[in-house]
Write a protein that holds these residues in place. Structure first.
Motif, mmCIF file in Angstrom:
data_model
loop_
_atom_site.group_PDB
_atom_site.id
_atom_site.type_symbol
_atom_site.label_atom_id
_atom_site.label_comp_id
_atom_site.label_asym_id
_atom_site.label_seq_id
_atom_site.Cartn_x
_atom_site.Cartn_y
_atom_site.Cartn_z
ATOM 1 N N VAL A 282 0.862 -1.187 0.000
ATOM 2 C CA VAL A 282 0.000 0.000 0.000
ATOM 3 C C VAL A 282 0.898 1.237 0.000
ATOM 4 O O VAL A 282 1.916 1.287 0.690
ATOM 5 N N CYS A 283 0.537 2.231 -0.800
ATOM 6 C CA CYS A 283 1.410 3.401 -0.937
ATOM 7 C C CYS A 283 1.072 4.473 0.095
ATOM 8 O O CYS A 283 0.038 4.413 0.769
ATOM 9 N N GLY A 284 1.954 5.427 0.207
ATOM 10 C CA GLY A 284 1.800 6.491 1.200
ATOM 11 C C GLY A 284 0.615 7.406 0.938
ATOM 12 O O GLY A 284 0.124 8.064 1.850
ATOM 13 N N ARG A 285 0.105 7.427 -0.274
ATOM 14 C CA ARG A 285 -1.052 8.273 -0.582
ATOM 15 C C ARG A 285 -2.369 7.581 -0.226
ATOM 16 O O ARG A 285 -3.431 8.189 -0.279
ATOM 17 N N CYS A 286 -2.277 6.259 0.084
ATOM 18 C CA CYS A 286 -3.486 5.480 0.413
ATOM 19 C C CYS A 286 -3.557 5.023 1.863
ATOM 20 O O CYS A 286 -4.617 4.669 2.342
ATOM 21 N N TYR A 287 -2.397 4.994 2.549
ATOM 22 C CA TYR A 287 -2.354 4.385 3.882
ATOM 23 C C TYR A 287 -2.685 5.411 4.950
ATOM 24 O O TYR A 287 -1.823 5.942 5.632
ATOM 25 N N VAL B 158 3.928 -0.640 -7.690
ATOM 26 C CA VAL B 158 2.531 -1.046 -7.541
ATOM 27 C C VAL B 158 1.992 -0.742 -6.145
ATOM 28 O O VAL B 158 2.623 -1.080 -5.150
ATOM 29 N N CYS B 159 0.824 -0.097 -6.083
ATOM 30 C CA CYS B 159 0.122 0.073 -4.806
ATOM 31 C C CYS B 159 -0.950 -1.008 -4.738
ATOM 32 O O CYS B 159 -1.847 -1.063 -5.587
ATOM 33 N N THR B 160 -0.860 -1.874 -3.725
ATOM 34 C CA THR B 160 -1.798 -2.993 -3.614
ATOM 35 C C THR B 160 -3.243 -2.521 -3.461
ATOM 36 O O THR B 160 -4.162 -3.134 -3.998
ATOM 37 N N LEU B 161 -3.431 -1.427 -2.727
ATOM 38 C CA LEU B 161 -4.803 -0.966 -2.495
ATOM 39 C C LEU B 161 -5.437 -0.437 -3.784
ATOM 40 O O LEU B 161 -6.631 -0.555 -3.998
ATOM 41 N N GLU B 162 -4.600 0.113 -4.668
ATOM 42 C CA GLU B 162 -5.116 0.678 -5.919
ATOM 43 C C GLU B 162 -5.171 -0.343 -7.051
ATOM 44 O O GLU B 162 -5.818 -0.099 -8.073
ATOM 45 N N SER B 163 -4.451 -1.472 -6.899
ATOM 46 C CA SER B 163 -4.347 -2.440 -7.990
ATOM 47 C C SER B 163 -5.341 -3.585 -7.861
ATOM 48 O O SER B 163 -5.355 -4.303 -6.854
#
Ligand SMILES: [Zn+2]
Length: 242
Positions: free
Chosen positions: A159-164, A215-220
């Motif tokens: 998960v990326c810093g823009r989503c966490y 890859v951001c897991t939350l966005e993918s």
């Protein structure tokens, strides 16, 4: 099946995506986690499929019982009949032995010193970042003869810093330990960037050859995300030497 794969001087790094396995919803398809409620037969079949796709013997893959801690252990073979220890990093100098880490948003960290012939796999979520699981893994490698300047580090989908998103106090707690992890969501609230924190730790340890999966897991939709789906499968990162 295998989303990313790379070889550097006889050290191999691979990260799976969620496709190409036999698990039914909500674990579809390639769930490699054995403790998330999926059918054990499906997990076993998926682990065999993934290993086959990597050209690795599924019986020579070492898994962990991950607990968001900072303990690292050296292994020289599969656990066999022994209980799988509660650790978040494993290290080996044994060629052909694959080390695996399971994640769904946390950062899978794969490390290799191809010259010394030492590899490590670590599970770094927010607690592991704070507890220092990655420095512990590097320390265990250097105790076996690895040199941080030669270590190749690859971190996988997370998960990326823009989503966490996290509460303000939690961000402050993490940033006090690792300032690079201080982040903000794309909607302007406090967040933590675990991947940035892990890479900052590796940089301070002298590990220069570092790459982070984009890859951001939350966005993918091609990856499992615990924060997005709660009940879901686990991705795996694998590292091994020829
Ligand atoms: Zn994201």
């Amino acid at each position: 099946m295998i989303g990313q794969r790379e070889s550097v001087s006889g050290a191999h790094f691979a990260f799976t995506d969620r496709w190409g396995g036999v698990s039914a919803a909500p674990y579809e398809e390639l769930n490699l986690g054995g403790a998330v409620g999926d059918a054990p037969d499906a997990v076993r079949a998926n682990r065999e499929l993934a290993a086959g796709s990597l050209g690795v013997d599924p019986a020579r893959v070492v898994w962990m019982n991950q607990v968001h801690g900072a303990d690292a252990v050296v292994v020289d073979g599969p656990w066999g009949d022994r209980p799988v220890p509660e650790v978040d990093a494993i290290v080996t100098a044994r060629r052909g032995l694959a080390l695996a880490v399971l994640t769904a948003d946390c950062v899978p960290v794969l490390l290799a010193d191809p010259v010394a012939g030492i590899v490590a796999a670590a599970h770094a979520g927010r607690p592991g970042l704070v507890a220092g699981v990655v420095p512990a893994a590097v320390r265990a490698m250097t105790e076996l003869g690895a040199d941080p300047a030669r270590i190749v580090a690859r971190t996988g989908p997370a998960v990326c810093g823009r989503c966490y998103e996290v509460p303000e106090a939690m961000r402050a707690e993490v940033a006090a330990v690792e300032p690079a992890a201080h982040a903000e969501t794309s909607w302007g609230t406090p967040a933590v960037d675990v991947g940035a924190g892990v890479h900052a730790q590796l940089e301070r340890l002298g590990v220069c050859d570092r790459e982070q999966a984009p890859v951001c897991t939350l966005e993918s939709g091609d990856h499992f995300s615990y924060r997005r789906d709660r009940t879901t499968g686990r991705l795996a990162g694998y590292v091994w030497l020829d």
